[in-house]
Design a protein around this motif. Structure first.
Motif, PDB file in Angstrom:
ATOM      1  N   ALA A  68     -40.679  63.685 -92.727  1.00 44.29           N
ATOM      2  CA  ALA A  68     -41.841  63.337 -93.551  1.00 44.29           C
ATOM      3  C   ALA A  68     -42.618  62.203 -92.888  1.00 44.29           C
ATOM      4  N   TRP A  69     -43.921  62.173 -93.159  1.00 50.65           N
ATOM      5  CA  TRP A  69     -44.736  61.060 -92.692  1.00 50.65           C
ATOM      6  C   TRP A  69     -45.780  60.705 -93.735  1.00 50.65           C
ATOM      7  N   TRP A  70     -46.218  59.460 -93.668  1.00 49.22           N
ATOM      8  CA  TRP A  70     -47.287  58.944 -94.530  1.00 49.22           C
ATOM      9  C   TRP A  70     -48.260  58.197 -93.629  1.00 49.22           C
ATOM     10  N   ALA A  71     -49.577  58.355 -93.868  1.00 54.44           N
ATOM     11  CA  ALA A  71     -50.577  57.728 -93.007  1.00 54.44           C
ATOM     12  C   ALA A  71     -51.745  57.209 -93.831  1.00 54.44           C
ATOM     13  N   VAL A  72     -52.445  56.236 -93.264  1.00 53.40           N
ATOM     14  CA  VAL A  72     -53.628  55.678 -93.912  1.00 53.40           C
ATOM     15  C   VAL A  72     -54.752  55.583 -92.893  1.00 53.40           C
ATOM     16  N   ASP A  73     -55.942  55.995 -93.313  1.00 54.32           N
ATOM     17  CA  ASP A  73     -57.157  55.893 -92.499  1.00 54.32           C
ATOM     18  C   ASP A  73     -57.934  54.683 -93.004  1.00 54.32           C
ATOM     19  N   LEU A  74     -58.063  53.655 -92.161  1.00 54.50           N
ATOM     20  CA  LEU A  74     -58.724  52.415 -92.557  1.00 54.50           C
ATOM     21  C   LEU A  74     -60.238  52.534 -92.564  1.00 54.50           C
ATOM     22  N   GLY A  75     -60.751  53.665 -92.080  1.00 55.01           N
ATOM     23  CA  GLY A  75     -62.191  53.913 -92.118  1.00 55.01           C
ATOM     24  C   GLY A  75     -62.926  53.505 -90.865  1.00 55.01           C
ATOM     25  N   THR A  76     -62.435  52.467 -90.188  1.00 55.23           N
ATOM     26  CA  THR A  76     -63.044  51.977 -88.952  1.00 55.23           C
ATOM     27  C   THR A  76     -61.966  51.230 -88.183  1.00 55.23           C
ATOM     28  N   PRO A  77     -62.042  51.145 -86.871  1.00 55.18           N
ATOM     29  CA  PRO A  77     -61.020  50.397 -86.127  1.00 55.18           C
ATOM     30  C   PRO A  77     -60.931  48.946 -86.585  1.00 55.18           C
ATOM     31  N   ARG A  78     -59.724  48.498 -86.841  1.00 52.33           N
ATOM     32  CA  ARG A  78     -59.462  47.123 -87.256  1.00 52.33           C
ATOM     33  C   ARG A  78     -58.321  46.555 -86.421  1.00 52.33           C
ATOM     34  N   ILE A  79     -58.225  45.246 -86.362  1.00 57.10           N
ATOM     35  CA  ILE A  79     -57.109  44.605 -85.678  1.00 57.10           C
ATOM     36  C   ILE A  79     -55.933  44.526 -86.653  1.00 57.10           C
ATOM     37  N   VAL A  80     -54.835  45.158 -86.290  1.00 55.47           N
ATOM     38  CA  VAL A  80     -53.636  45.205 -87.136  1.00 55.47           C
ATOM     39  C   VAL A  80     -52.574  44.290 -86.536  1.00 55.47           C
ATOM     40  N   ARG A  81     -52.011  43.420 -87.373  1.00 54.27           N
ATOM     41  CA  ARG A  81     -50.982  42.491 -86.921  1.00 54.27           C
ATOM     42  C   ARG A  81     -49.659  42.649 -87.671  1.00 54.27           C
ATOM     43  N   ARG A  82     -49.727  43.263 -88.851  1.00 62.29           N
ATOM     44  CA  ARG A  82     -48.507  43.330 -89.659  1.00 62.29           C
ATOM     45  C   ARG A  82     -48.549  44.569 -90.543  1.00 62.29           C
ATOM     46  N   VAL A  83     -47.414  45.240 -90.673  1.00 55.40           N
ATOM     47  CA  VAL A  83     -47.276  46.389 -91.565  1.00 55.40           C
ATOM     48  C   VAL A  83     -46.048  46.165 -92.440  1.00 55.40           C
ATOM     49  N   SER A  84     -46.253  46.134 -93.748  1.00 52.40           N
ATOM     50  CA  SER A  84     -45.155  45.925 -94.695  1.00 52.40           C
ATOM     51  C   SER A  84     -44.929  47.195 -95.498  1.00 52.40           C
ATOM     52  N   LEU A  85     -43.668  47.580 -95.636  1.00 52.82           N
ATOM     53  CA  LEU A  85     -43.285  48.797 -96.344  1.00 52.82           C
ATOM     54  C   LEU A  85     -42.331  48.441 -97.475  1.00 52.82           C
ATOM     55  N   ASP A  86     -42.723  48.760 -98.685  1.00 54.56           N
ATOM     56  CA  ASP A  86     -41.886  48.519 -99.860  1.00 54.56           C
ATOM     57  C   ASP A  86     -41.285  49.862-100.277  1.00 54.56           C
ATOM     58  N   TRP A  87     -40.052  50.096 -99.850  1.00 49.64           N
ATOM     59  CA  TRP A  87     -39.402  51.385-100.079  1.00 49.64           C
ATOM     60  C   TRP A  87     -38.850  51.507-101.487  1.00 49.64           C
ATOM     61  N   GLU A  88     -38.882  52.708-102.009  1.00 53.31           N
ATOM     62  CA  GLU A  88     -38.161  53.067-103.227  1.00 53.31           C
ATOM     63  C   GLU A  88     -36.722  53.354-102.814  1.00 53.31           C
ATOM     64  N   ALA A  89     -35.852  53.666-103.752  1.00 51.03           N
ATOM     65  CA  ALA A  89     -34.450  53.936-103.407  1.00 51.03           C
ATOM     66  C   ALA A  89     -34.327  55.031-102.350  1.00 51.03           C
ATOM     67  N   ALA A  90     -35.201  56.030-102.435  1.00 48.47           N
ATOM     68  CA  ALA A  90     -35.191  57.110-101.440  1.00 48.47           C
ATOM     69  C   ALA A  90     -35.942  56.620-100.202  1.00 48.47           C
ATOM     70  N   HIS A  91     -35.231  55.888 -99.352  1.00 48.46           N
ATOM     71  CA  HIS A  91     -35.867  55.280 -98.187  1.00 48.46           C
ATOM     72  C   HIS A  91     -35.470  56.003 -96.906  1.00 48.46           C
ATOM     73  N   ALA A  92     -36.032  55.543 -95.816  1.00 46.97           N
ATOM     74  CA  ALA A  92     -35.696  56.112 -94.506  1.00 46.97           C
ATOM     75  C   ALA A  92     -34.730  55.172 -93.797  1.00 46.97           C
ATOM     76  N   SER A  93     -33.689  55.736 -93.216  1.00 49.81           N
ATOM     77  CA  SER A  93     -32.751  54.913 -92.454  1.00 49.81           C
ATOM     78  C   SER A  93     -33.228  54.729 -91.018  1.00 49.81           C
ATOM     79  N   ARG A  94     -33.977  55.708 -90.521  1.00 46.35           N
ATOM     80  CA  ARG A  94     -34.597  55.588 -89.199  1.00 46.35           C
ATOM     81  C   ARG A  94     -36.047  56.045 -89.299  1.00 46.35           C
ATOM     82  N   TYR A  95     -36.955  55.223 -88.794  1.00 42.99           N
ATOM     83  CA  TYR A  95     -38.369  55.593 -88.860  1.00 42.99           C
ATOM     84  C   TYR A  95     -39.146  54.831 -87.795  1.00 42.99           C
ATOM     85  N   ARG A  96     -40.407  55.279 -87.576  1.00 45.63           N
ATOM     86  CA  ARG A  96     -41.311  54.646 -86.625  1.00 45.63           C
ATOM     87  C   ARG A  96     -42.626  54.303 -87.323  1.00 45.63           C
TER      88      ARG A  96
END
Length: 229
Positions: A143-171
């Motif tokens: 499974a994958w989830w993605a977001v389109d920010l609408g225009t190129p932006r500078i990204v420095r941090r990505v935070s993921l708040d998982w529910e109990a059904a989480h991924a043990s390995r992901y990219r």
């Protein structure tokens, strides 16, 4: 029309004698009228001189508008959008701050969505600032989830708040075009909860989380995803 001293300016049209630019003419913006430019005893005429100097740019614009049909008007319209684009760009900088959440107003997609009667498991539920909602994939792997920010932006941090059904390995991946992806963070022993990945400043329009292994027999589910600059 910044030629830097190297580029040439538009010459007179070959058919100017047959279909000349007619003076006086109304400017494309504002009021009043524009006549031939005068320097001392020299009278400049676009039909004879072309754009001999910068003050004849209005003549060039009017010639496109009046003598080049629909295509000429399209060029003029595009020129007039330039100042607005410039102002909007600078105005946007006034609202920028480091650490701002870039997902505001963005569009989220996913490989799949678990069906629910309320529809609260859609991809957009992971960026709605509501911890009571979440995105959930169908049961299965890859499974994958993605977001389109609408225009190129500078990204420095990505935070993921998982529910109990989480991924043990992901990219975590980024992309400018939504086609070519670069992995910027990897998790090999995910235990759910809140994961925060700090990455080297990266220009990206798209951010994606790709599941390599799920931790439960269900799919994977995210309460909230926060992408910050």
């Amino acid at each position: 029309m910044d030629m830097n001293g190297f580029g040439g300016t538009p010459p007179p049209r070959d058919d100017a004698a047959d279909t000349p630019l007619v003076y006086r003419f109304a400017p494309v913006t504002g009021s009043g009228s524009v006549d031939r430019q005068v320097t001392g005893q020299r009278i400049w005429d676009y039909n004879r001189d072309g754009v001999a100097h910068y003050w004849m740019v209005p003549d060039w614009v009017e010639d496109m508008r009046s003598n080049h049909g629909t295509e000429g008007q399209q060029v003029v319209d595009d020129l007039l959008r330039g100042p607005e684009s410039y102002l909007r760009t600078w105005a946007a900088t006034t609202g920028w701050e480091q650490g701002a959440d870039l997902t505001k107003g963005a569009v989220a997609t996913a490989s799949s969505t678990e069906w629910s009667l309320t529809g609260k498991l859609r991809p957009g539920s992971a960026i709605d600032d509501d911890a009571a909602t979440r995105w959930s994939s169908r049961w299965g792997d890859d499974a994958w989830w993605a977001v389109d920010l609408g225009t190129p932006r500078i990204v420095r941090r990505v935070s993921l708040d998982w529910e109990a059904a989480h991924a043990s390995r992901y990219r975590v991946q980024t992309s400018l075009d939504g086609q070519s992806w670069t992995t910027v963070a990897t998790a090999t022993d995910g235990d759910g909860g809140l994961d925060t990945h700090t990455i080297s400043p990266t220009s990206a329009r798209h951010v994606r989380v790709v599941t390599d292994e799920r931790a439960t027999k269900h799919g994977v589910s995210l309460h909230e995803v926060r992408v910050t600059s």
